[in-house]
Scaffold this active site. Structure first.
Site, PDB file in Angstrom:
ATOM      1  N   LYS A 268       0.844  -1.191   0.000  1.00 19.49           N
ATOM      2  CA  LYS A 268       0.000   0.000   0.000  1.00 19.49           C
ATOM      3  C   LYS A 268       0.884   1.249   0.000  1.00 19.49           C
ATOM      4  CE  LYS A 268      -3.948  -1.866   2.605  1.00 19.49           C
ATOM      5  NZ  LYS A 268      -4.960  -1.685   1.559  1.00 19.49           N
ATOM      6  N   ARG A 342     -10.110 -11.762   2.057  1.00 19.23           N
ATOM      7  CA  ARG A 342     -10.911 -12.878   1.527  1.00 19.23           C
ATOM      8  C   ARG A 342     -10.151 -14.205   1.631  1.00 19.23           C
ATOM      9  NH1 ARG A 342     -11.284  -9.669  -4.071  1.00 19.23           N
ATOM     10  NH2 ARG A 342     -11.093  -7.991  -2.555  1.00 19.23           N
TER      11      ARG A 342
END
Ligand code: BES
Ligand code: MN
Ligand code: ZN
Length: 491
Positions: A268, A342
């Protein structure tokens, strides 16, 4: 916050009663017994009793200075009366938290408020009074919180007992907020387990912890793949509360517990990366809700499962393009190591189905930035394969204030995850990112087990104070789960 009850108000000279005296008033209907200075003072200050409005005054009684507050609860016949009463309690906390007063004498005598209504005021007050200043060692005296005590005077029969239940809800929210607010050098998978286990001690809830060896044996390649770049070992935490009928299948809540999300090799950007300490907000909510449920001995079978990992880059981190085999046997091509939530959830969900054959699965996760683009900070996103479960969750959201808004699922979205080399990719194309994330999770739900996914990315943290929370960790999800359990699983 210490909250106690007393039948009547002692005189102003009684030093055991806080000198700050507060009353809840309805809009445009101020009590008739106010002294002239207050009645006219309130009018002059444009105080009409709107929800959360506070009017403060000082008076001399029996030679002692008393500080007084009127707090507005809005119209007495409003639909969202309980929410308004929570806001009234919260407004008192916000106003007097650092006021110099150590306590509030909250006068609810007169019978206008019922037991549940008094409990709503107290819940709002206590929730709004939470703040995390453990690391603020240089606060000036006038910045330090002073309010630690509320004495409720003249409450109706049953109020104290109703509060005992609501208080457990507050304890759950506070546990969640503490977990979420702590930085990632303090809360990592092992310390998360430790804190939650400590909080649950003596409640009768059963705790099961899987370490990495156990997860490897179960074949949780997706969860372990996320964790492999981190020096902190992963954990899977299950909190079992079987307070319901023996034969009733449990409802299982699963939380994303990424204790820090750097993005991994798909790193990020630095700006705002510190926010990713709260990427365990789903797991935090599940843990807090389990604390409330166990503490109030809910007559329901509920299991909370937290998938706990840290997502770091490093020499051992997983690479974009790596293919992992999940516990379900399905393979995943990891296109983006930042779509890690996920990958954690899919193995946790596979495990709970094998281990508990649940009546329903509800997962909570700070899963996608796209969710914040869609709904901002007003609602969590809801995705489900089951209309009944979805409707019950929407209703629980509305009733608790942890509101949700439902999104679609369909085979067209699902197809966007197909991979040329494995059973699926972990990301779809740019658009509908929250939906494709939900579709990914749905691929791991077997036999049409009722399942719902709550994407709470916009809700776990608040940059400014709200109705019953200060800025920072909100505890979103605890009240949602608790309300769902109360209204659907308990009789
Ligand atoms: N934890 C983030 C989602 C997130 C972002 C939550 C900002 C709260 C605030 C999640 O793991 C993530 O990085 N998601 C990616 C998915 C993308 C790579 C498909 C995102 O949303 O950018
Ligand atoms: Mn991520
Ligand atoms: Zn994440």
């Amino acid at each position: 916050m210490q909250i106690t009850f007393r039948p009547t108000a002692p005189g102003a000279a009684d030093s055991s009663t806080p000198r700050l005296l507060a009353r809840i008033v309805d809009q445009d209907n101020l009590p008739g017994d106010l002294p002239r200075t207050d009645a006219e003072g309130a009018a002059a200050a444009r105080f009409s009793g709107k929800t959360g409005q506070v009017f403060e005054s000082f008076a001399e009684r029996d030679g002692h200075l008393v500080r007084q507050a009127l707090v507005g609860a809005g119209k007495a016949d409003a639909d969202d009366r309980n929410a308004a009463l929570e806001k009234a309690g919260a407004a008192l906390a916000a106003r007097f938290l650092t006021s110099g007063e150590s306590g509030i004498a909250l006068d609810v005598s007169g019978g206008r408020l019922g037991a549940a209504e008094v409990a709503s005021v107290l819940l709002g007050l206590r929730l709004r009074a939470w703040r995390h200043d453990a690391y603020r060692t240089r606060l000036k005296d006038d910045q330090k919180r002073t309010l630690t005590q509320v004495v409720v005077i003249g409450a109706p029969a049953g109020a104290e007992q109703t509060w005992q239940t609501e208080q457990k809800l507050a304890e759950g929210v506070e546990l969640t907020r503490n977990l979420v607010a702590e930085p990632a050098n303090i809360i990592y998978p092992e310390s998360f387990v430790e804190r939650v286990s400590q909080a649950l001690e003596g409640t009768g809830a059963e705790i099961v912890v899987l370490d990495e060896d156990a997860m490897r044996q179960l074949g949780m390649g997706a969860l372990l793949g996320v964790s492999q770049g981190s020096a902190k070992p992963a954990r899977l935490l299950a909190i079992k509360w079987m307070g319901g009928a023996k034969a009733a299948k449990p409802t299982v809540f699963v939380g994303k517990g990424v204790t820090f999300d750097t993005g991994g090799i798909s790193l990020k950007p630095p700006a705002g990366m510190e926010d990713m300490k709260w990427d365990m907000g789903g797991a935090g909510a599940v843990a807090g809700a389990m604390l409330s449920i166990a503490k109030r001995k809910a007559k329901a079978n509920v299991i909370g499962v937290c998938g706990l990992v840290e997502n770091m880059p490093g020499g051992n981190a997983q690479r974009p393009g790596d293919i992992v085999t999940t516990m379900s046997g399905q393979t995943v091509e990891v296109i983006n190591t930042d779509a890690e939530g996920r990958l954690v959830l899919c193995d946790a969900i596979a495990w709970v189905q094998k281990e508990f054959s649940p009546a329903a699965i509800v997962d909570l996760a700070t899963l996608t930035g796209a969710m914040i683009i869609s709904l901002g900070h007003e609602n969590g996103g809801l995705f489900s394969n089951n209309d009944r479960l979805a409707d019950s969750l929407l209703a629980a959201g509305k009733a608790s204030g942890d509101t949700l808004w439902r999104f679609p699922l369909s085979p067209e979205y699902d197809k966007l995850l197909d991979s040329p080399i494995a059973d699926m990719k972990n990301v779809g194309p740019r658009y509908a990112g929250s939906i494709t994330a939900a579709q990914f999770i749905q691929r791991f739900v077997e036999n049409d087990t009722p399942w719902a996914h709550c994407d709470i990315a916009g809700m776990a943290w608040a940059d400014k104070a709200g109705a019953t929370w200060d800025k920072g960790a909100t505890g979103f999800g605890v009240r949602l789960i608790d309300r769902y359990v109360r209204d659907n699983l308990e009789d």
